[in-house]
Design a protein around this motif. Sequence first.
Motif, PDB file in Angstrom:
ATOM      1  N   TYR A  11       0.846  -1.188   0.000  1.00  0.00           N
ATOM      2  CA  TYR A  11       0.000   0.000   0.000  1.00  0.00           C
ATOM      3  C   TYR A  11       0.886   1.243   0.000  1.00  0.00           C
ATOM      4  O   TYR A  11       2.004   1.219   0.540  1.00  0.00           O
ATOM      5  N   THR A  12       0.382   2.310  -0.581  1.00  0.00           N
ATOM      6  CA  THR A  12       1.049   3.607  -0.491  1.00  0.00           C
ATOM      7  C   THR A  12       0.058   4.638   0.029  1.00  0.00           C
ATOM      8  O   THR A  12      -1.132   4.591  -0.295  1.00  0.00           O
ATOM      9  N   LEU A  13       0.565   5.547   0.848  1.00  0.00           N
ATOM     10  CA  LEU A  13      -0.231   6.630   1.409  1.00  0.00           C
ATOM     11  C   LEU A  13       0.504   7.938   1.149  1.00  0.00           C
ATOM     12  O   LEU A  13       1.642   8.114   1.592  1.00  0.00           O
ATOM     13  N   ALA A  14      -0.127   8.827   0.407  1.00  0.00           N
ATOM     14  CA  ALA A  14       0.478  10.123   0.097  1.00  0.00           C
ATOM     15  C   ALA A  14      -0.272  11.222   0.844  1.00  0.00           C
ATOM     16  O   ALA A  14      -1.508  11.237   0.881  1.00  0.00           O
ATOM     17  N   LEU A  15       0.488  12.140   1.433  1.00  0.00           N
ATOM     18  CA  LEU A  15      -0.077  13.235   2.223  1.00  0.00           C
ATOM     19  C   LEU A  15       0.355  14.565   1.641  1.00  0.00           C
ATOM     20  O   LEU A  15       1.501  14.716   1.206  1.00  0.00           O
ATOM     21  N   THR A  16      -0.548  15.544   1.655  1.00  0.00           N
ATOM     22  CA  THR A  16      -0.187  16.889   1.233  1.00  0.00           C
ATOM     23  C   THR A  16      -1.145  17.900   1.841  1.00  0.00           C
ATOM     24  O   THR A  16      -2.328  17.618   2.036  1.00  0.00           O
ATOM     25  N   GLY A  17      -0.611  19.058   2.168  1.00  0.00           N
ATOM     26  CA  GLY A  17      -1.456  20.163   2.600  1.00  0.00           C
ATOM     27  C   GLY A  17      -1.670  21.154   1.478  1.00  0.00           C
ATOM     28  O   GLY A  17      -2.581  21.979   1.508  1.00  0.00           O
ATOM     29  N   THR A  18      -0.807  21.066   0.461  1.00  0.00           N
ATOM     30  CA  THR A  18      -0.857  21.980  -0.689  1.00  0.00           C
ATOM     31  C   THR A  18      -0.672  21.154  -1.952  1.00  0.00           C
ATOM     32  O   THR A  18       0.452  20.980  -2.419  1.00  0.00           O
ATOM     33  N   PRO A  19      -1.745  20.620  -2.521  1.00  0.00           N
ATOM     34  CA  PRO A  19      -1.628  19.637  -3.606  1.00  0.00           C
ATOM     35  C   PRO A  19      -1.402  20.243  -4.985  1.00  0.00           C
ATOM     36  O   PRO A  19      -2.190  20.045  -5.909  1.00  0.00           O
ATOM     37  N   TRP A  20      -0.341  20.992  -5.113  1.00  0.00           N
ATOM     38  CA  TRP A  20       0.048  21.501  -6.424  1.00  0.00           C
ATOM     39  C   TRP A  20       1.538  21.791  -6.394  1.00  0.00           C
ATOM     40  O   TRP A  20       2.171  21.814  -5.351  1.00  0.00           O
ATOM     41  N   ARG A  21       2.096  22.007  -7.581  1.00  0.00           N
ATOM     42  CA  ARG A  21       3.505  22.325  -7.718  1.00  0.00           C
ATOM     43  C   ARG A  21       3.659  23.681  -8.395  1.00  0.00           C
ATOM     44  O   ARG A  21       2.764  24.146  -9.090  1.00  0.00           O
ATOM     45  N   SER A  22       4.839  24.300  -8.210  1.00  0.00           N
ATOM     46  CA  SER A  22       5.102  25.590  -8.840  1.00  0.00           C
ATOM     47  C   SER A  22       5.338  25.433 -10.338  1.00  0.00           C
ATOM     48  O   SER A  22       5.160  26.383 -11.098  1.00  0.00           O
ATOM     49  N   ASP A  23       5.760  24.235 -10.766  1.00  0.00           N
ATOM     50  CA  ASP A  23       5.917  23.984 -12.196  1.00  0.00           C
ATOM     51  C   ASP A  23       4.683  23.234 -12.708  1.00  0.00           C
ATOM     52  O   ASP A  23       3.710  23.031 -12.004  1.00  0.00           O
ATOM     53  N   ALA A  24       4.733  22.812 -13.956  1.00  0.00           N
ATOM     54  CA  ALA A  24       3.557  22.206 -14.581  1.00  0.00           C
ATOM     55  C   ALA A  24       3.562  20.691 -14.523  1.00  0.00           C
ATOM     56  O   ALA A  24       2.644  20.049 -15.049  1.00  0.00           O
ATOM     57  N   THR A  25       4.555  20.082 -13.889  1.00  0.00           N
ATOM     58  CA  THR A  25       4.647  18.628 -13.876  1.00  0.00           C
ATOM     59  C   THR A  25       3.658  18.033 -12.876  1.00  0.00           C
ATOM     60  O   THR A  25       3.361  18.633 -11.846  1.00  0.00           O
ATOM     61  N   PRO A  26       3.143  16.835 -13.169  1.00  0.00           N
ATOM     62  CA  PRO A  26       2.192  16.196 -12.251  1.00  0.00           C
ATOM     63  C   PRO A  26       2.887  15.702 -10.987  1.00  0.00           C
ATOM     64  O   PRO A  26       4.090  15.422 -10.991  1.00  0.00           O
ATOM     65  N   ILE A  27       2.116  15.594  -9.924  1.00  0.00           N
ATOM     66  CA  ILE A  27       2.637  15.056  -8.667  1.00  0.00           C
ATOM     67  C   ILE A  27       2.703  13.537  -8.775  1.00  0.00           C
ATOM     68  O   ILE A  27       1.767  12.894  -9.258  1.00  0.00           O
ATOM     69  N   THR A  28       3.806  12.962  -8.338  1.00  0.00           N
ATOM     70  CA  THR A  28       4.022  11.516  -8.429  1.00  0.00           C
ATOM     71  C   THR A  28       2.916  10.735  -7.702  1.00  0.00           C
ATOM     72  O   THR A  28       2.454  11.145  -6.632  1.00  0.00           O
ATOM     73  N   LEU A  29       2.497   9.645  -8.299  1.00  0.00           N
ATOM     74  CA  LEU A  29       1.491   8.716  -7.779  1.00  0.00           C
ATOM     75  C   LEU A  29       0.067   9.275  -7.823  1.00  0.00           C
ATOM     76  O   LEU A  29      -0.858   8.629  -7.335  1.00  0.00           O
ATOM     77  N   SER A  30      -0.106  10.445  -8.409  1.00  0.00           N
ATOM     78  CA  SER A  30      -1.411  11.102  -8.361  1.00  0.00           C
ATOM     79  C   SER A  30      -2.181  10.933  -9.663  1.00  0.00           C
ATOM     80  O   SER A  30      -1.603  10.807 -10.742  1.00  0.00           O
ATOM     81  N   LYS A  31      -3.500  10.961  -9.541  1.00  0.00           N
ATOM     82  CA  LYS A  31      -4.388  10.932 -10.693  1.00  0.00           C
ATOM     83  C   LYS A  31      -5.003  12.314 -10.873  1.00  0.00           C
ATOM     84  O   LYS A  31      -5.268  13.013  -9.900  1.00  0.00           O
ATOM     85  N   TYR A  32      -5.246  12.675 -12.119  1.00  0.00           N
ATOM     86  CA  TYR A  32      -5.803  13.984 -12.435  1.00  0.00           C
ATOM     87  C   TYR A  32      -7.077  13.841 -13.244  1.00  0.00           C
ATOM     88  O   TYR A  32      -7.223  12.910 -14.044  1.00  0.00           O
ATOM     89  N   CYS A  33      -7.985  14.768 -13.015  1.00  0.00           N
ATOM     90  CA  CYS A  33      -9.209  14.835 -13.807  1.00  0.00           C
ATOM     91  C   CYS A  33      -8.845  15.314 -15.208  1.00  0.00           C
ATOM     92  O   CYS A  33      -8.295  16.408 -15.367  1.00  0.00           O
ATOM     93  N   SER A  34      -9.126  14.528 -16.213  1.00  0.00           N
ATOM     94  CA  SER A  34      -8.697  14.848 -17.578  1.00  0.00           C
ATOM     95  C   SER A  34      -9.322  16.124 -18.113  1.00  0.00           C
ATOM     96  O   SER A  34      -8.717  16.854 -18.888  1.00  0.00           O
ATOM     97  N   SER A  35     -10.545  16.435 -17.690  1.00  0.00           N
ATOM     98  CA  SER A  35     -11.234  17.609 -18.232  1.00  0.00           C
ATOM     99  C   SER A  35     -10.747  18.914 -17.623  1.00  0.00           C
ATOM    100  O   SER A  35     -10.625  19.926 -18.306  1.00  0.00           O
ATOM    101  N   LYS A  36     -10.412  18.905 -16.333  1.00  0.00           N
ATOM    102  CA  LYS A  36     -10.009  20.134 -15.654  1.00  0.00           C
ATOM    103  C   LYS A  36      -8.539  20.138 -15.231  1.00  0.00           C
ATOM    104  O   LYS A  36      -8.010  21.179 -14.853  1.00  0.00           O
ATOM    105  N   GLY A  37      -7.898  18.984 -15.280  1.00  0.00           N
ATOM    106  CA  GLY A  37      -6.495  18.917 -14.890  1.00  0.00           C
ATOM    107  C   GLY A  37      -6.274  19.042 -13.399  1.00  0.00           C
ATOM    108  O   GLY A  37      -5.161  19.327 -12.958  1.00  0.00           O
TER     109      GLY A  37
END
Length: 465
Positions: A147-173
């Motif tokens: 199992y993996t558990l990822a934690l974040t208080g601020t779920p975004w990055r300053s650059d445009a790359t996706p966060i590792t292990l994360s899924k994104y909504c294709s329509s809104k990103g």
Amino acid sequence: MKLRRWQHECIELALERYQSGQSHFLVQATPAAGKTFMTANLANRLLNNGDIDLVLCFSPSSIVASEFSTVLSDITRYSFDGKLGAKGQSITYQKIAYLDENFWALFKKFKVLAVFDEIHHCSGSHDENANKWGKEIIKNIQDKATYTLALTGTPWRSDATPITLSKYCSSKGKIQCDYVYSLVDAIRDNVCRLPKIIAIDNDHIKLTNSNFTKYFSSFGELLSGSSFPYTELIHDENIIINLIKRADKQLNIIRQSNPNAGGLVVASSVEHALKIVEIIQHELNENADIVSYKENCPSEKIKQYTQGTNKWIVSIGMISEGTNIPRLQVCCHLTNIKTELHYRQILGRILRVTHGENQEATLFMPAETKLIEYAYRVSEDIPAQMNIVSFETIENSTITPSIKDNMISVLDSTDESDFDNLILSINGSFTNSVLTDSYESMTNTFGRFHQEIINFEDLPARFYG
């Protein structure tokens, strides 16, 4: 310690998802909500159920890694020092690149829960677009951990790359989280304090040399309408004194009820921090602790401050995300890092609720446009009708820039010759409500309720058309 409502809900949902065949679980919980305690209790449930054999935690700093190890040990009654007989280990992301095959073999030999604190530090969905930490996670952990558990208080990055292990909504990103606990939830549940953000500014600022004079009506206008650097503002002694004195006044009020309440100053460099410590000693007659990456044992200094009663601690990159010092209730933002992620993490250092009578939390900062924008975005997360952003005037000040070689004239090229005599003068005052409205219109970051009440016709003429 009893689980909070959100922690209980999160644990039950994670167990349900894991048991249904989902191997990864992403939690977004506002800074200071108690993610470490939730994680330790989830790990304890998985260990007791026999679903896992080991817990391996990865964090952005040694201080946070040490806290994870301590809390895991307290809850599970097992050791997490990575030694013989331990049920796991807590290390920093920086160490990932130096782990050998014996470590990675643990994922093949045992059922492992891998925990990633502040996962937004790790980027990439595949080898080509991943950063160093993201690559190691994708290569060695992603399909190998039970199992993996990822934690974040601020779920975004300053650059445009996706966060590792994360899924994104294709329509809104937008990132798809399995459980979300927002700041408004935390304030409602009395888990986090309601923040107050005070920006210092002035409406009569003059930039001069022997060739020209240029007037500005705010720090934001100065920084956007000239090449005067923000670094000069936060290094200016008068501005530091002004900010520190205001913050100390607020801290003294809080300490009347909470005698051990503390204040944090976030500096931009070691030299800057030393200057701030000197100012605190001279102006407030107080000794301030200082913690930086140059210290031999920064985590020990932070621990001593956490358990002590000293008023002030000055930090350079050491007290940010995940660092737990509940007695902090006042903060001065004097760093030159101006990303929203960093801003929210700094604010989170003063939001953790304690048993003290006074639960005020105040952030002081220069009224730089980006910081104001972030402040209003935080305000959008706050319950209705709560205005958390205000402005106060700075006292008269004169700044002689030290980086004249990099300065470009705010007028035409004929005025660029006399940088040696360049002086910034601050001499005036303003009405709080007028400047507040002006910044809201300038940054276009109205909250849900601000938009309905602002009347642009009431703003001074210099702010529109």
